[in-house]
Structure formats: structure tokens, C-alpha cells
Design a protein around this motif. Structure first.
Motif, PDB file in Angstrom:
ATOM      1  N   SER A 119      37.795  36.605  36.376  1.00 15.80           N
ATOM      2  CA  SER A 119      38.762  37.127  35.429  1.00 15.80           C
ATOM      3  C   SER A 119      39.145  38.540  35.834  1.00 15.80           C
ATOM      4  O   SER A 119      38.383  39.253  36.490  1.00 15.80           O
ATOM      5  CB  SER A 119      38.193  37.104  34.012  1.00 15.80           C
ATOM      6  OG  SER A 119      37.337  38.204  33.806  1.00 15.80           O
ATOM      7  N   LYS A 120      40.312  38.945  35.397  1.00 17.64           N
ATOM      8  CA  LYS A 120      40.772  40.290  35.717  1.00 17.64           C
ATOM      9  C   LYS A 120      39.885  41.324  35.048  1.00 17.64           C
ATOM     10  O   LYS A 120      39.602  42.364  35.615  1.00 17.64           O
ATOM     11  CB  LYS A 120      42.230  40.454  35.284  1.00 17.64           C
ATOM     12  CG  LYS A 120      43.179  39.586  36.097  1.00 17.64           C
ATOM     13  CD  LYS A 120      44.601  39.818  35.697  1.00 17.64           C
ATOM     14  CE  LYS A 120      45.142  40.892  36.606  1.00 17.64           C
ATOM     15  NZ  LYS A 120      46.569  41.096  36.464  1.00 17.64           N
ATOM     16  N   LEU A 121      39.450  41.030  33.828  1.00 16.23           N
ATOM     17  CA  LEU A 121      38.570  41.954  33.120  1.00 16.23           C
ATOM     18  C   LEU A 121      37.287  42.173  33.913  1.00 16.23           C
ATOM     19  O   LEU A 121      36.844  43.310  34.085  1.00 16.23           O
ATOM     20  CB  LEU A 121      38.252  41.426  31.715  1.00 16.23           C
ATOM     21  CG  LEU A 121      37.260  42.261  30.902  1.00 16.23           C
ATOM     22  CD1 LEU A 121      37.767  43.684  30.709  1.00 16.23           C
ATOM     23  CD2 LEU A 121      36.985  41.603  29.558  1.00 16.23           C
ATOM     24  N   ALA A 122      36.705  41.107  34.419  1.00  9.09           N
ATOM     25  CA  ALA A 122      35.473  41.223  35.201  1.00  9.09           C
ATOM     26  C   ALA A 122      35.707  42.044  36.469  1.00  9.09           C
ATOM     27  O   ALA A 122      34.871  42.882  36.837  1.00  9.09           O
ATOM     28  CB  ALA A 122      34.944  39.831  35.564  1.00  9.09           C
ATOM     29  N   LEU A 182      45.560  43.531  32.289  1.00  5.22           N
ATOM     30  CA  LEU A 182      44.575  42.525  31.893  1.00  5.22           C
ATOM     31  C   LEU A 182      45.221  41.233  31.431  1.00  5.22           C
ATOM     32  O   LEU A 182      44.579  40.199  31.393  1.00  5.22           O
ATOM     33  CB  LEU A 182      43.678  43.057  30.758  1.00  5.22           C
ATOM     34  CG  LEU A 182      42.744  44.205  31.121  1.00  5.22           C
ATOM     35  CD1 LEU A 182      42.014  44.698  29.885  1.00  5.22           C
ATOM     36  CD2 LEU A 182      41.752  43.780  32.185  1.00  5.22           C
ATOM     37  N   THR A 183      46.515  41.294  31.089  1.00  5.40           N
ATOM     38  CA  THR A 183      47.172  40.111  30.544  1.00  5.40           C
ATOM     39  C   THR A 183      48.045  39.378  31.545  1.00  5.40           C
ATOM     40  O   THR A 183      48.307  38.195  31.375  1.00  5.40           O
ATOM     41  CB  THR A 183      48.047  40.482  29.323  1.00  5.40           C
ATOM     42  OG1 THR A 183      49.000  41.471  29.713  1.00  5.40           O
ATOM     43  CG2 THR A 183      47.190  40.999  28.188  1.00  5.40           C
ATOM     44  N   ILE A 211      35.522  36.462  27.026  1.00  9.76           N
ATOM     45  CA  ILE A 211      36.836  36.750  27.607  1.00  9.76           C
ATOM     46  C   ILE A 211      36.777  36.548  29.118  1.00  9.76           C
ATOM     47  O   ILE A 211      37.650  35.917  29.714  1.00  9.76           O
ATOM     48  CB  ILE A 211      37.292  38.187  27.264  1.00  9.76           C
ATOM     49  CG1 ILE A 211      37.578  38.319  25.773  1.00  9.76           C
ATOM     50  CG2 ILE A 211      38.537  38.563  28.082  1.00  9.76           C
ATOM     51  CD1 ILE A 211      37.786  39.759  25.307  1.00  9.76           C
ATOM     52  N   GLU A 212      35.725  37.082  29.747  1.00 10.38           N
ATOM     53  CA  GLU A 212      35.596  36.978  31.203  1.00 10.38           C
ATOM     54  C   GLU A 212      35.429  35.527  31.662  1.00 10.38           C
ATOM     55  O   GLU A 212      35.921  35.155  32.720  1.00 10.38           O
ATOM     56  CB  GLU A 212      34.416  37.820  31.702  1.00 10.38           C
ATOM     57  CG  GLU A 212      34.693  39.298  31.669  1.00 10.38           C
ATOM     58  CD  GLU A 212      33.581  40.136  32.272  1.00 10.38           C
ATOM     59  OE1 GLU A 212      32.570  39.560  32.754  1.00 10.38           O
ATOM     60  OE2 GLU A 212      33.717  41.366  32.275  1.00 10.38           O
ATOM     61  N   SER A 213      34.753  34.723  30.874  1.00  9.17           N
ATOM     62  CA  SER A 213      34.548  33.325  31.265  1.00  9.17           C
ATOM     63  C   SER A 213      35.749  32.453  30.926  1.00  9.17           C
ATOM     64  O   SER A 213      35.800  31.289  31.304  1.00  9.17           O
ATOM     65  CB  SER A 213      33.297  32.763  30.593  1.00  9.17           C
ATOM     66  OG  SER A 213      33.495  32.669  29.190  1.00  9.17           O
TER      67      SER A 213
END
Length: 183
Positions: free
Chosen positions: A3-6, A59-60, A33-35
Motif C-alpha cells: 500500500s502507498k501508506l506502508a 495516499l489516495t 488500511i495498509e492491508s
């Protein structure tokens, strides 16, 4: 695919818990969110983006999917972790050393390699730690220790074979009865 957050969290050198502490968003929410289990609320994304010092849009915006050749190389390399563990079962301690070296080399290339390597290593370490007392028991009480040694060895062997085929067929690897030494 990570994920982009990760990705942004790792670039900042933060664990999920550290990001949670600084942002005010729960670690469980960050994990989900990350998964990809949940879609983040815009306010949550704003809080996370502020801590990561990026725009919320970063992030979106959908990530570019890996190229087909990248996906094929992922599919070809993941079974190697299990094959090395299987080869190592025939030489003492190499069931940990061989996949460990391969994991150390490949872990930074992809999160999938990192997870696969940790999964294999955790299982092999767990089985080795069970194997040692079984061998000692075999020395002192052969009729109990010998079958126990065979069961542990056969179980490790079969789980390696199963997970080789699972990874070839693009399914998640699964090693029950293993302790997570590497997280």
C-alpha cells in the motif's frame, strides 16, 4: 503489491505503532488500511498525511500496477524460499541458513519476498527447536524419541512440499505450528 501508506511510512522509518502514536490513528486502523481491508476516511488520511509530511492525494491516487514481467518474477522467486528450506532439511541447520541467506539478499526488493522469507524462517526455526529435544529424548528413551523425531521431520518435509506448490499456484503460503521469531 504494497500500500502507498506502508511505503510512505517505511520511508519515514516508522513502525505502524509509531505512526499510530504520532498521528492519533489507531495501529489497528493503520494495519487495516495498509492491508486493503478498509478504505480510509478522508479525515484519517489527512491525519496520516500530515505526520508523513505528504499531500493527502498521494495516499489516495491509485498506484501503478506492477508490470507483467515483475509479477512473473515474483511468482518464480517465491517458491525458491520453500525449495531452499526443503534442500536444507537434508543437511543439519541448512534448513535455516539457505532460506535465511536468500531472504537477506531479497528482502529489500519486495515486501512479498520479505514476508515469504520470514514465514519460511519462522517455521524452520520452530521445527528445529522442536527437533532438538526430540533428538535428546531419542538418545535416552529411543521408543518415544525416535517416532517423535520422524513425525517432526516428516511434518516439516510435507509442509515445505505443500508450500512449494501453493506458491507456484500463486496462493498464500501457510505454515501452522510456527512461532513468529521474525516479525
Amino acid at each position: 503489491m504494497t500500500s502507498k501508506l506502508a511505503d510512505y511510512r517505511r520511508k519515514k522509518g516508522l513502525s505502524q505503532q509509531q505512526l499510530a502514536d504520532v498521528s492519533g490513528v489507531s495501529a489497528r486502523t493503520i494495519q487495516r488500511i495498509e492491508s486493503g481491508k478498509v478504505e480510509a476516511h478522508p479525515a484519517t488520511l489527512k491525519m496520516l498525511a500530515d505526520v508523513l509530511e505528504i499531500d493527502t492525494e498521494e495516499l489516495t491516487v491509485d498506484q501503478q500496477l506492477p508490470q507483467t514481467s515483475e509479477l512473473k518474477s515474483l511468482d518464480k522467486i517465491k517458491p525458491v524460499f520453500h525449495m531452499l528450506a526443503l534442500i536444507g532439511l537434508f543437511l543439519p541447520v541448512f534448513n535455516i541458513i539457505l532460506p535465511g541467506i536468500f531472504w537477506f539478499i531479497k528482502k529489500d526488493e519486495s515486501q512479498a519476498y520479505d514476508q515469504e522469507g520470514k514465514l519460511v524462517l519462522n517455521f524452520q526455526i520452530s521445527m528445529s527447536l522442536l527437533f532438538i529435544p526430540a533428538v535428546v529424548l531419542m538418545i535416552f528413551v529411543f521408543f518415544i524419541g525416535f517416532p517423535l523425531v520422524l513425525i517432526i521431520y516428516f511434518y516439516a518435509f510435507v509442509m515445505c512440499i505443500i508450500n512449494i506448490f501453493r506458491s507456484i499456484n500463486k496462493k498464500d503460503s501457510f505454515y501452522p505450528l510456527s512461532y513468529r521469531f521474525l516479525r
